[in-house]
Motif scaffolding. Sequence first.
Motif, short mmCIF file in Angstrom:
data_model
loop_
_atom_site.label_atom_id
_atom_site.label_comp_id
_atom_site.label_asym_id
_atom_site.label_seq_id
_atom_site.Cartn_x
_atom_site.Cartn_y
_atom_site.Cartn_z
N THR A 1 0.83 -1.21 0.00
CA THR A 1 0.00 0.00 0.00
C THR A 1 0.86 1.26 0.00
O THR A 1 0.38 2.33 -0.36
N SER A 2 2.13 1.12 0.39
CA SER A 2 3.00 2.30 0.47
C SER A 2 3.33 2.87 -0.90
O SER A 2 3.41 4.09 -1.08
N ASP A 3 3.54 2.02 -1.92
CA ASP A 3 3.90 2.50 -3.25
C ASP A 3 3.16 1.78 -4.39
O ASP A 3 3.46 2.01 -5.56
N ASN A 4 2.21 0.90 -4.01
CA ASN A 4 1.42 0.14 -5.00
C ASN A 4 2.27 -0.73 -5.92
O ASN A 4 1.87 -1.05 -7.04
N LYS A 5 3.43 -1.12 -5.43
CA LYS A 5 4.27 -2.03 -6.21
C LYS A 5 4.04 -3.47 -5.77
O LYS A 5 3.59 -3.73 -4.64
N LEU A 6 4.37 -4.37 -6.65
CA LEU A 6 4.15 -5.80 -6.40
C LEU A 6 5.00 -6.28 -5.24
O LEU A 6 6.22 -6.17 -5.26
N VAL B 1 -4.54 -4.44 12.60
CA VAL B 1 -3.40 -3.78 11.92
C VAL B 1 -2.50 -3.11 12.95
O VAL B 1 -1.26 -3.21 12.88
N TYR B 2 -3.09 -2.44 13.93
CA TYR B 2 -2.31 -1.77 14.97
C TYR B 2 -1.51 -2.79 15.79
O TYR B 2 -0.33 -2.59 16.07
N MET B 3 -2.18 -3.90 16.16
CA MET B 3 -1.51 -4.94 16.93
C MET B 3 -0.35 -5.54 16.15
O MET B 3 0.73 -5.80 16.71
N VAL B 4 -0.57 -5.78 14.86
CA VAL B 4 0.47 -6.37 14.02
C VAL B 4 1.70 -5.49 14.00
O VAL B 4 2.84 -5.97 14.09
N LYS B 5 1.50 -4.19 13.87
CA LYS B 5 2.65 -3.26 13.85
C LYS B 5 3.39 -3.29 15.18
O LYS B 5 4.62 -3.28 15.23
N LYS B 6 2.64 -3.32 16.29
CA LYS B 6 3.25 -3.37 17.60
C LYS B 6 4.07 -4.64 17.80
O LYS B 6 5.09 -4.65 18.51
N LEU B 7 3.63 -5.74 17.19
CA LEU B 7 4.34 -7.01 17.29
C LEU B 7 5.53 -7.09 16.33
O LEU B 7 6.29 -8.06 16.35
N GLY B 8 5.66 -6.08 15.48
CA GLY B 8 6.76 -6.07 14.53
C GLY B 8 6.53 -7.01 13.35
O GLY B 8 7.49 -7.46 12.72
N LEU B 9 5.26 -7.28 13.05
CA LEU B 9 4.94 -8.18 11.95
C LEU B 9 4.41 -7.38 10.76
O LEU B 9 4.26 -6.16 10.82
N PHE C 1 -9.52 2.72 2.75
CA PHE C 1 -9.59 2.59 4.21
C PHE C 1 -8.36 1.83 4.73
O PHE C 1 -7.74 2.25 5.72
N LEU C 2 -8.00 0.73 4.09
CA LEU C 2 -6.86 -0.08 4.52
C LEU C 2 -5.56 0.73 4.44
O LEU C 2 -4.69 0.62 5.32
N LYS C 3 -5.45 1.54 3.42
CA LYS C 3 -4.24 2.38 3.30
C LYS C 3 -4.22 3.45 4.40
O LYS C 3 -3.15 3.75 4.95
N SER C 4 -5.42 3.96 4.74
CA SER C 4 -5.48 5.01 5.76
C SER C 4 -5.08 4.51 7.14
O SER C 4 -4.58 5.29 7.97
N ILE C 5 -5.31 3.22 7.41
CA ILE C 5 -4.93 2.67 8.72
C ILE C 5 -3.55 1.99 8.66
O ILE C 5 -3.17 1.29 9.60
N GLU C 6 -2.87 2.17 7.53
CA GLU C 6 -1.49 1.69 7.34
C GLU C 6 -1.37 0.16 7.33
O GLU C 6 -0.42 -0.40 7.87
N CYS C 7 -2.36 -0.48 6.71
CA CYS C 7 -2.21 -1.91 6.44
C CYS C 7 -1.10 -2.06 5.40
O CYS C 7 -1.07 -1.32 4.40
N ASP C 8 -0.18 -2.97 5.61
CA ASP C 8 1.02 -3.02 4.77
C ASP C 8 0.76 -3.46 3.33
O ASP C 8 1.33 -2.89 2.40
N ASN C 9 -0.08 -4.49 3.16
CA ASN C 9 -0.27 -5.06 1.84
C ASN C 9 -1.74 -5.44 1.62
O ASN C 9 -2.47 -5.68 2.57
#
Length: 575
Positions: free
Chosen positions: A345-350, A519-527, A542-550
């Motif tokens: 989601t950060s750059d829309n790359k594969l 998503v928040y928990m995953v980031k805190k766990l370093g995953l 929405f997923l991009k706004s909450i910083e879901c990685d992929n």
Amino acid sequence: MKDLTGQISTLESLNKDLIKASKLLRLISETSNVAYLCYSYEDNTIDTIANWDYFFDCKVETHEDLPKLYEYVEVKYVLPLKDALFVEKRGMKSATADFKMKDSRMWVEIETNVIYDEEGRPQDKIIRFTDVTKFNMQNDESNYITYCDPLTGLYNRNYFINLLVQFVCRSDYKDKTVSVMFLDLDDFRKLGDDIGIYGSDEYIKLFGQFLSGLSNENVLVSHFNADIFCIGIYDPCGERSVETIYNKISERLKEPFVLSDGKKVSLTLTVGVAEYPIAASDTLELINCAEIVMFRAKAGNKGSIKYFEKSILDDFLQNVTIENKLKEAVFSQNFMMYFQPQYKTSDNKLRGVEALIRWKDKSDKIIRPDVFIPIAEKNGAIVPIGSWVIEESIRIYAGWRKKYDYPMLVSLNVSAIQYKQKDFIDNLMSILNKYCISPDEIELEITETILIDDFKEITAKLKELRDIGIKISMDDFGTGYSSLSYLKGLPVDTLKIDKSFIDTVTTDENSRIITETIVYMVKKLGLESIAEGVETKEQYDFLKSIECDNIQGFYFGKPMPPEKIEKLIEESIAG
């Protein structure tokens, strides 16, 4: 005159001889526990001779009266008696059979002989009834061995089937039904691990003794093998209805059986029920249908009872067809690989691709993985199929790597059965070395279900794989009962948020909160997080706004053949 006197004297002498012979014959007959029935087809009359009342207290005067005799014998012997009484219907001259009298220990042998004229038409019929109780009693032991299961004393499988055939035949001419209950004790193998083979045998014996109390002339109880029992019911109703018998068994199983060493053992029971002639056209088919229904019940809810439905049989037959086709497909490796893209989601790359198997049979019909994979897992075909999927996916990826040198991941779905193979890790590393692929370019997806049977063994292998450099992803996160507790001990790199949350993430507040929390928990766990099933721009935003990685889903691409993935790689390289 002298000639006439001589003839009269001769006739008187012959008459005395006949009377004497008749008296002698009557005395022999009346003291030998034998009765005779003589029938004239021309007159449709019946004469009974000798000890008829010793066997029957009814009068039979015409051919139509013979079925009255059925009421005097135990139900399971009605069919043999019928066949012997009406032997001419099968074009035979003679027949014999044994049957047991109802409410008595008496065994009777019947022998029928029919006299035909020159044109093959029956003229006279002689039927002999003989008391053979003493002879049969001497053979009780051999009969027991032949007909009974030595552990429980119940009917064995073969004899049960023979008796059930008689139930079915009897139901045809009485216009009744026959039900079969196929019983399986749940988790019996685990019980054997706990109390041993002797304890298991004792439990089966005790349970069998209880079931024997349910048997009567209309209810047959059999021990097929191990933890399998079968009950056949003629004209199920009232006290012998399926529901009544099942409730009696269920009530008994609420209390444990106490073994000789004092151990208390409790098990549940799963039952499949099929009824003749609704479910089947013959006896073996009836038993098979009940067994199929039992397995369906077991797959859905152990400790339950399930009744036959045509859809169950249709599904079973479809699975058998697929299983047969699957064997051939495994032999010829008649599969293909598709891949579904995953994007950052950060750059829309594969970010990478998930490898997904597809199977097209000889008729060019695509059979879905959710249909054939469970079958493959049951019959063991998943091991060669899984090995092919791993090697074929890595082979295709190696071609992309060599051609484009684009850094990405290949996600592989691996079943619990594959993980349990002793040489799984060695084989995987051998394939990676064969195609010169680094372990850190591979991601293995697991589901919570593979951890249920043997958490320690699977976790140990996952740690070993992760130490090598292979990434581990937990699929369908959020749908299991214990996903959070598993995270404490699992070597996981990625969590895939289940599609069921994404489907309603833009319309349901609870789904939004849960997804954002994961998503928040995953980031805190370093995953790393991946959202599955993303199909709309609103979901993606929405997923991009909450910083879901992929993200992964139809919004960016459906599963597609390898050549289409190449175009996506080229687009990501071009920026």
